[in-house]
Design a protein around this motif. Structure first.
Motif: not given
Length: 165
Positions: A14, A16, A125, A127
């Motif tokens: 990931t 972020t 956010t 992601l």
């Protein structure tokens, strides 16, 4: 600068990004919902985006290209997998040919964008989840992390224009 942090996690595959804005959740949602606003910030300043398709419904597709300083065009596509206005959107993301067809180059990533109120502001956010560590590293080498920070860094200016209108 609106961006608070970025975190690359190779184990979780990931990237972020967290940012905060002086605007309500509904207003920040419009930055994704309206393709004319979206193209003002999606892509770093030296690679601005043009959205020629934006079917903002679950299962809908978006098609865009970013134009580099030398006129080179990088085409991409999104497929919206989930929309929960004004709190969350999810989409698959990949590279496309000049007709907007997915190329499969560098695979597909998945983005989850969450908007939440934080003391009169909005926390965004983003992601991004990748298929493999190799894909994550290739995207980082292409400048995805820095490009995303630069892109999101343009949002404050857009929000300020509308606040003063």
């Amino acid at each position: 600068m609106a961006v608070i942090s970025t975190d690359k996690n190779p184990e979780a595959l990931t990237l972020t990004l967290i940012a905060e804005f002086d605007a309500g959740v509904e207003r920040v949602w419009q930055l994704f919902e309206d393709p004319r606003q979206l193209e003002r910030w999606w892509g770093p300043p030296t690679w601005p985006a043009t959205f020629y398709k934006h079917d903002f419904v679950p299962g809908g597709r978006a098609g865009y290209y970013m134009t580099g300083p030398d006129g080179e065009k990088a085409h991409g596509w999104w497929q919206f997998t989930s929309l929960e206005p004004p709190r969350e959107l999810q989409f698959n993301d990949g590279f496309a040919d000049s007709d907007g067809n997915p190329t499969g180059e560098l695979g597909v990533s998945h983005a989850t964008v969450t908007l939440e109120p934080v003391g009169g502001r909005t926390r965004m956010t983003i992601l991004s989840t990748f298929e493999s560590e190799e894909q994550l590293e290739q995207m980082m080498q292409m400048g995805m992390e820095e490009g995303l920070k630069e892109a999101v860094g343009q949002i404050d200016r857009i929000l300020a224009e509308h606040a003063n209108a």
